[in-house]
Design a protein around this motif. Structure first.
Motif, short mmCIF file in Angstrom:
data_model
loop_
_atom_site.label_atom_id
_atom_site.label_comp_id
_atom_site.label_asym_id
_atom_site.label_seq_id
_atom_site.Cartn_x
_atom_site.Cartn_y
_atom_site.Cartn_z
N ALA A 81 38.12 26.87 51.87
CA ALA A 81 37.24 27.24 52.98
C ALA A 81 36.67 25.98 53.64
CB ALA A 81 36.12 28.15 52.50
N LEU A 82 36.23 25.02 52.82
CA LEU A 82 35.68 23.79 53.39
C LEU A 82 36.76 22.97 54.09
CD1 LEU A 82 33.16 22.70 50.61
CD2 LEU A 82 32.65 23.72 52.82
N GLU B 216 37.73 30.76 32.42
CA GLU B 216 36.93 31.37 33.49
C GLU B 216 36.69 32.84 33.24
OE1 GLU B 216 39.00 30.41 37.08
OE2 GLU B 216 38.27 28.35 37.09
N VAL B 217 37.70 33.56 32.76
CA VAL B 217 37.56 34.99 32.49
C VAL B 217 36.56 35.20 31.35
CG1 VAL B 217 38.76 37.02 31.57
CG2 VAL B 217 39.79 35.69 33.40
N LEU B 218 36.70 34.43 30.28
CA LEU B 218 35.78 34.57 29.15
C LEU B 218 34.35 34.23 29.56
CD1 LEU B 218 37.92 33.14 26.23
CD2 LEU B 218 37.25 35.51 26.59
N ARG C 235 31.81 27.90 38.60
CA ARG C 235 32.55 28.15 37.37
C ARG C 235 33.90 28.81 37.64
NH1 ARG C 235 30.85 25.58 32.83
NH2 ARG C 235 28.62 25.76 32.61
N MET C 236 33.95 29.59 38.70
CA MET C 236 35.18 30.30 39.04
C MET C 236 35.46 30.15 40.54
SD MET C 236 34.77 33.77 36.80
CE MET C 236 36.37 34.37 37.30
N ASN C 237 36.72 30.29 40.88
CA ASN C 237 37.16 30.31 42.27
C ASN C 237 36.83 29.03 43.04
OD1 ASN C 237 38.21 32.92 41.94
ND2 ASN C 237 36.18 33.80 42.30
N MET C 238 36.80 27.91 42.36
CA MET C 238 36.53 26.64 43.02
C MET C 238 37.57 26.36 44.10
SD MET C 238 34.71 23.90 43.18
CE MET C 238 34.78 22.14 43.39
N GLY C 239 38.80 26.77 43.86
CA GLY C 239 39.86 26.56 44.85
C GLY C 239 39.57 27.26 46.16
#
Length: 139
Positions: free
Chosen positions: A82-83, A108-110, A73-77
């Motif tokens: 990393a991959l 994402e914050v909500l 949901r968050m920090n997908m980037g």
């Protein structure tokens, strides 16, 4: 490798359909025998056993997901970076999300706040039940 996720067990039919779509997509890409890993759990939970196993397995070169939020949901980037640093990649089948970074960030914050709020509520409710059970035993 394909990864399908839904948030709750009552979405089992959705999980099956998602897995079928991922398998069809992988076959269309030329993957001979695509493997689909399915999991039920919150996209905010970083303790998803099956996903963690896939992310830590260096033999999984490509991870296919239907939507970005199925993976995280968050920090997908951060996960993608990393991959990528390991020579691996993520393919998102349907990448239709809000184009506006501000809208995505606010969503994402909500989502994070709601998860924390509901998590606290559940923990408070469990604590109250435990205290009530202790009081009942004393009487």
């Amino acid at each position: 490798m394909c990864y399908a996720r839904v948030s709750s067990s009552d979405q089992k039919d959705d999980l099956t359909r998602q897995a079928d779509r991922l398998k069809a997509f992988a076959l269309g890409m030329g993957v001979e025998k695509p493997e689909v890993v399915t999991e039920t759990g919150s996209g905010m939970n970083d303790k998803r056993r099956k996903l963690n196993r896939l992310l830590s397995d260096p033999t999984v070169g490509t991870l296919i997901v239907e939507h970005r939020d199925r993976l995280a949901r968050m920090n997908m980037g951060l996960v993608e970076s990393a991959l990528k640093a390991q020579g691996r990649r993520i393919i998102v089948v349907d990448d239709t999300e809000p184009d506006d970074d501000l809208v995505r960030d606010m969503t994402e914050v909500l989502t994070s706040f709601c998860a924390r709020l509901y998590g606290r509520r559940a923990a408070k409710h469990r604590a109250e039940k435990a205290l009530e059970a202790m009081r009942d035993e004393r009487v």
